[in-house]
Structures are given as structure tokens and as C-alpha cells.
Design an enzyme around this catalytic site. Structure first.
Site, PDB file in Angstrom:
ATOM      1  CB  CYS A   1      -4.663 -11.549 -22.201  1.00 16.41           C
ATOM      2  SG  CYS A   1      -3.636 -12.965 -22.675  1.00 16.41           S
TER       3      CYS A   1
ATOM      4  CB  CYS B   1     -15.244 -20.549 -17.456  1.00 16.96           C
ATOM      5  SG  CYS B   1     -14.024 -19.817 -18.533  1.00 16.96           S
TER       6      CYS B   1
ATOM      7  CB  CYS C   1      -9.031 -13.654 -28.097  1.00 18.89           C
ATOM      8  SG  CYS C   1      -9.295 -13.528 -26.315  1.00 18.89           S
TER       9      CYS C   1
ATOM     10  CB  CYS D   1      -5.382 -14.699 -29.710  1.00 18.63           C
ATOM     11  SG  CYS D   1      -4.156 -15.575 -28.710  1.00 18.63           S
TER      12      CYS D   1
ATOM     13  CB  CYS E   1     -12.893 -15.175 -24.034  1.00 16.98           C
ATOM     14  SG  CYS E   1     -11.225 -15.184 -23.486  1.00 16.98           S
TER      15      CYS E   1
ATOM     16  N   GLY F   1      -7.067 -14.185 -19.594  1.00 20.16           N
ATOM     17  CA  GLY F   1      -5.648 -14.321 -19.279  1.00 20.16           C
ATOM     18  C   GLY F   1      -5.005 -15.614 -19.713  1.00 20.16           C
TER      19      GLY F   1
ATOM     20  CG  LEU G   1      -3.975 -26.616 -32.876  1.00 17.76           C
ATOM     21  CD1 LEU G   1      -2.516 -26.588 -32.468  1.00 17.76           C
ATOM     22  CD2 LEU G   1      -4.392 -28.034 -33.255  1.00 17.76           C
ATOM     23  CG  HIS G   2      -7.552 -21.363 -31.989  1.00 15.29           C
ATOM     24  ND1 HIS G   2      -8.682 -22.024 -31.582  1.00 15.29           N
ATOM     25  CD2 HIS G   2      -7.108 -20.695 -30.888  1.00 15.29           C
ATOM     26  CE1 HIS G   2      -8.911 -21.749 -30.307  1.00 15.29           C
ATOM     27  NE2 HIS G   2      -7.973 -20.954 -29.859  1.00 15.29           N
TER      28      HIS G   2
ATOM     29  CD  GLU H   1     -15.340 -12.322 -18.633  1.00 17.10           C
ATOM     30  OE1 GLU H   1     -16.479 -11.882 -18.758  1.00 17.10           O
ATOM     31  OE2 GLU H   1     -14.608 -12.578 -19.592  1.00 17.10           O
TER      32      GLU H   1
HETATM   33  N1  SAH Z   1      -5.379 -17.763 -22.571  1.00 20.76           N
HETATM   34  C1  SAH Z   1      -5.758 -19.109 -22.546  1.00 20.76           C
HETATM   35  C2  SAH Z   1      -7.066 -19.363 -21.799  1.00 20.76           C
HETATM   36  C3  SAH Z   1      -8.171 -18.372 -21.996  1.00 20.76           C
HETATM   37  S1  SAH Z   1      -8.977 -18.294 -23.559  1.00 20.76           S
HETATM   38  C4  SAH Z   1      -5.831 -19.658 -23.940  1.00 20.76           C
HETATM   39  O1  SAH Z   1      -5.747 -18.880 -24.885  1.00 20.76           O
HETATM   40  O2  SAH Z   1      -5.938 -20.877 -24.066  1.00 20.76           O
HETATM   41  C5  SAH Z   1     -10.056 -19.729 -23.539  1.00 20.76           C
HETATM   42  C6  SAH Z   1     -10.420 -20.233 -24.928  1.00 20.76           C
HETATM   43  O3  SAH Z   1     -11.394 -19.366 -25.566  1.00 20.76           O
HETATM   44  C7  SAH Z   1      -9.235 -20.293 -25.869  1.00 20.76           C
HETATM   45  O4  SAH Z   1      -9.222 -21.485 -26.607  1.00 20.76           O
HETATM   46  C8  SAH Z   1      -9.488 -19.117 -26.772  1.00 20.76           C
HETATM   47  O5  SAH Z   1      -8.806 -19.264 -27.967  1.00 20.76           O
HETATM   48  C9  SAH Z   1     -11.001 -19.136 -26.905  1.00 20.76           C
HETATM   49  N2  SAH Z   1     -11.578 -17.871 -27.387  1.00 20.76           N
HETATM   50  C10 SAH Z   1     -11.151 -16.619 -27.179  1.00 20.76           C
HETATM   51  N3  SAH Z   1     -11.967 -15.718 -27.777  1.00 20.76           N
HETATM   52  C11 SAH Z   1     -12.938 -16.422 -28.390  1.00 20.76           C
HETATM   53  C12 SAH Z   1     -14.087 -16.052 -29.167  1.00 20.76           C
HETATM   54  N4  SAH Z   1     -14.367 -14.795 -29.418  1.00 20.76           N
HETATM   55  N5  SAH Z   1     -14.880 -17.046 -29.626  1.00 20.76           N
HETATM   56  C13 SAH Z   1     -14.601 -18.353 -29.334  1.00 20.76           C
HETATM   57  N6  SAH Z   1     -13.545 -18.746 -28.613  1.00 20.76           N
HETATM   58  C14 SAH Z   1     -12.713 -17.797 -28.142  1.00 20.76           C
HETATM   59 FE1  SF4 Z   2      -4.980 -14.199 -24.165  1.00 21.94          FE
HETATM   60 FE2  SF4 Z   2      -6.071 -16.658 -24.477  1.00 21.94          FE
HETATM   61 FE3  SF4 Z   2      -7.288 -14.462 -25.489  1.00 21.94          FE
HETATM   62 FE4  SF4 Z   2      -5.030 -15.347 -26.591  1.00 21.94          FE
HETATM   63  S1  SF4 Z   2      -7.012 -16.427 -26.499  1.00 21.94           S
HETATM   64  S2  SF4 Z   2      -5.518 -13.190 -26.096  1.00 21.94           S
HETATM   65  S3  SF4 Z   2      -3.911 -16.051 -24.797  1.00 21.94           S
HETATM   66  S4  SF4 Z   2      -6.933 -14.897 -23.316  1.00 21.94           S
END
Ligand code: SAH
Ligand code: SF4
Length: 403
Positions: A136, A129, A143, A140, A374, A200, A255-256, A116
Site C-alpha cells: 500500500c 476479504c 496497519c 496508516c 490485514c 491496499g 475513520l478511526h 492474500e
Molecule cells: N485500504 C483500505 C482497505 C484495506 S484495510 C482502508 O484502509 O480502508 C481494511 C480495514 O482494516 C481498514 O479499516 C483498516 O484500517 C483496518 N486495519 C488495518 N490494520 C489493522 C489492524 N492491525 N487491526 C485492526 N484493523 C486494522
Molecule cells: Fe493502506 Fe488501508 Fe493499511 Fe491504510 S489501513 S495502510 S490505506 S491498507
């Protein structure tokens, strides 16, 4: 919302499985031409011509390569492809956000894959994006992509093709009717910024991501400014300095959390590369300055990481690093236990950070009506397809006595 679904699977055969010329470095392209018999002394010129047609003019048919001889065009056509991926689905949100589910044919072995890509128009800029992997390998906990297994890395072709296709659909390439003119000045283009924040972990697909970025930011490639390309990583520490040195892209860190205990749960790669190492890598990121800051992404999770103590710890953690903080309202997905923080809590958090001297824009939820977050489109369409398949099977059972 406008939604277009294309016919699944049946059209895959229309996609060429020949090797693509998109995404090859100049050296790789030169080697591919040489292997097919293009004379050594022409290689440089031909490589330049092909790059021009692919990235400046955005063509996707060899016959449009007007200054390439008919014989060479035929040779290229026989052995290579420059076709775009198939649009399996396109959705346009009421706020102008667009989301594509793109299908790539297998090049060599394997199955077709779907990824996507999301386009977000904003005042004065448009951000695309882009995904770097199918699924992946990290998980996390907040995610949705993290719940899907890693199918495979995308190739440089597949990463770049997401940009090419978006530029096609948004009218950023010259009009085909005026092949000698009509190149849009960059100020008039819709796609002005690229973020590697789709599916990813880009630093786990290092070489393809690097090559795609180098072509996207090359003046004879897609000519995007390096300062308008941002790579987001969950924190693959050993590759952070390297990607900065080798591409010069802007860095974003997911970071989170501000302590290892919580970050180990939210972003489990933290167990391998804890905060101390991550912060050290950030401090040493090449080219860092007040004009080139690192973006720290911080997803707002109700009751998990959104207290004022968290905000205070965040400011402490980032001390001395030229930083922007991007507060992301959590985008919920079916099956998750997390909830998005209340709007008031997010604002209080944001005010604290602003008072400490950081710009901390709250990323406004975009494209919610098309689930533009995502990993969500793919799962949604997989579910729909399953439903369609079941409906079809029921029909077949009814019509053909269970064949
Ligand atoms: N894997 C990489 C890039 C893709 S994720 C990474 O983790 O940085 C892109 C961003 O979207 C990251 O900051 C991720 O933590 C955030 N993200 C993932 N799922 C999310 C959700 N459900 N709500 C808000 N942000 C989310
Ligand atoms: Fe993968 Fe980024 Fe999602 Fe973490 S936040 S599972 S690294 S896509």
C-alpha cells in the site's frame, strides 16, 4: 489450525504468462477475440459464451467450454489463459476462517506477485476479504500493510481471481462432473459477501477495482448483489462519489479518529483530505438511505481513541449520515507500539454508541491463530521462507563446500 505450504518459486513456471481472459469487460473481450480473427458477427455470441463458462460455471480449462468449437478452443488456448493463481499457502483456522496466499505470474513485464485473501464464515453468510494492491502506498500507523511499500496495483483479473479461487475451494461452482447442471442457488453458496478490505487502497487502483466490481455484480458475471459488495477506503475523497455512481457498491470508511489532529497520525491521507471534506463526501454518497448506510470502521486502540469523549465525538461527527459503526479490536503485529483496548473499554464505547441509536457491532476477532489480519500472512510467510532459505543455504554450504 491446518496449514498447507506449497513449494515456492519452483512451480511459477507452470503458470501461464499469456494474457488472461478473466477480468476483461465485454468490450475488451470482444476486442481481444476480434484481434485473433474471430469473425465480427460472432463476437457478441462468443463473448456471452466465454463469460458464461468463466463466471457462471467457474471453469479454468478451455477444454471445458463445451459449446465452443474445437478450433476456437485451440485458438483461445494458443493465445490466452484462464488459469487460476497458484496457492502458495492455504490456512484453515479452528473457527473456519480460511486464508490463502495466492501467487500470480507476471502478465507481460515484471515479477510474480503474492496477495492474500481471507474467507470468514458467519451465521447465514460468508464474507470474502479481497486485496486490491500488493502492499500500500499509504502508511496508516496502526496497519501492518502500511509498513510494506506498494509493489503494484492488482489487475481486474487478479482481483476477480481471488473470488474465483475462493469459490473453487469452497465448492461454490457447479460440479465439473455435471457440466450441464448443478449450479448452486445463491442461497446455498459459501461466498455471499465481498469486502475490499484486504491489502491496499482500492480507490488508488480505480479502474481495475471498478471493472472487477462490475463483473462480480453483473447478472451474467458472478451475480453478487451490489448490496453485498463493500469497498473500504481510507478516504480518497475525489473518487468516493464516482465509485458509487459507477458501480453502486456499499461504502466503508476507515475513520478511526474524530478529529484531524489524531486522524493525521493514524490515517495520514487525512492531511490531504481532512475530516470535513471526507464527511461531506459521505453525506453525498449516491443512493444513501437508511437501508443503504455507510459503514464507519473504527479500530480500538488502547489509550489513543477509545475514551467516552471519543465515543461522544464520533456520534456528533456522524450526525445526519445514515451510518453503521464497526468497532474493530486492534490486531497487533510484531513491532507495533499500539495495543488493543481492553474488552471492557470496547463494550463501554459500544454501549454509548448503541444508546445514541447506532448499530455498532464489535467485529469479533476471527482467525487469530492464522493471523488473518490485514497484511500479516504475506509478511509471515516471507519470514518463513527466509528461514527456509537460510536453512537450505546452510545445508548447501555443509554439503557442497560453500558453492
Ligand atoms: N485500504 C483500505 C482497505 C484495506 S484495510 C482502508 O484502509 O480502508 C481494511 C480495514 O482494516 C481498514 O479499516 C483498516 O484500517 C483496518 N486495519 C488495518 N490494520 C489493522 C489492524 N492491525 N487491526 C485492526 N484493523 C486494522
Ligand atoms: Fe493502506 Fe488501508 Fe493499511 Fe491504510 S489501513 S495502510 S490505506 S491498507
Amino acid at each position: 489450525m491446518v496449514k498447507t505450504m506449497n513449494a515456492p518459486a519452483a512451480t511459477i513456471s507452470a503458470l501461464s504468462t499469456k494474457p488472461s481472459l478473466i477480468g476483461l469487460t465485454r468490450e475488451e473481450l470482444g476486442a481481444a477475440l476480434k484481434e485473433r480473427g474471430v469473425p465480427e458477427k460472432q463476437i457478441r455470441m462468443r463473448t456471452g459464451q466465454i463469460w458464461h463458462w468463466l463466471y457462471i460455471r467457474g471453469i479454468s480449462d478451455f477444454d471445458d467450454m463445451l459449446n465452443v468449437s474445437k478450433d476456437l478452443r485451440a485458438l483461445l488456448k494458443e493465445h490466452f489463459t484462464i488459469q487460476r493463481p497458484e496457492i502458495a499457502e492455504e490456512q484453515i483456522s479452528s473457527d473456519g476462517t480460511r486464508k490463502w496466499l495466492l501467487r500470480f505470474p507476471p502478465r507481460g513485464a515484471g515479477r510474480p506477485v503474492e496477495v492474500e485473501t481471507v474467507y470468514i464464515p458467519e451465521e447465514g453468510r460468508g464474507t470474502l476479504c479481497v486485496s486490491s494492491q500488493v502492499g500500500c502506498s499509504l502508511n496508516c500507523s496502526f496497519c501492518h500493510t502500511g509498513t510494506q511499500r506498494l509493489v503494484r496495483n492488482l489487475t481486474a483479473e487478479e482481483i476477480l481471481s481471488q473470488i474465483l479461487l475462493a469459490r473453487d475451494r469452497l465448492g461454490d461452482f457447479p460440479n465439473k462432473e455435471t457440466p450441464q447442471g448443478g449450479i448452486l442457488p445463491s442461497s446455498e453458496r459459501k461466498v455471499t459477501n465481498i469486502v475490499l478490505m484486504g491489502m491496499g487502497e482500492p480507490l488508488y487502483n480505480y479502474d481495475a477495482v471498478k471493472n472487477a466490481i462490475l463483473i462480480a455484480t453483473d447478472g451474467e458475471g458472478l451475480s453478487l448483489s451490489k448490496r453485498r459488495v463493500t469497498l473500504s477506503t481510507s478516504g480518497v475523497v475525489p473518487e468516493i462519489a464516482r465509485i458509487g455512481e459507477e458501480t453502486g457498491v456499499m461504502l466503508a470508511i476507515s475513520l478511526h479518529a474524530t478529529n484531524d489532529e489524531l486522524r493525521n497520525v493514524l490515517v495520514p491521507i487525512n492531511k490531504k483530505y481532512p475530516l470535513k471534506e471526507l464527511m461531506e463526501a459521505c453525506r453525498n454518497y449516491p443512493g444513501l438511505s437508511n437501508a443503504r448506510r455507510i459503514t464507519f470502521e473504527y479500530v480500538m486502540l488502547k489509550g489513543v481513541n477509545d475514551s467516552l469523549t471519543d465515543a461522544r465525538d464520533l456520534v456528533k461527527l456522524l450526525k445526519g449520515i445514515p451510518a453503521k459503526i464497526n468497532l474493530i479490536p486492534f490486531n497487533p503485529w510484531p513491532g507495533t507500539d499500539y495495543e488493543c483496548s481492553d474488552w471492557e473499554t470496547i463494550e463501554t464505547f459500544s454501549d454509548f454508541i448503541n444508546d445514541a441509536g447506532y448499530a455498532s457491532p464489535i467485529r469479533t476477532p476471527r482467525g487469530r491463530d492464522i493471523l488473518a489480519a490485514c497484511g500479516q500472512l504475506k509478511s509471515e510467510s516471507e519470514r518463513m521462507r527466509k528461514k527456509e532459505r537460510l536453512a537450505l543455504e546452510t545445508l548447501m554450504i555443509a554439503g557442497h563446500g560453500g558453492e
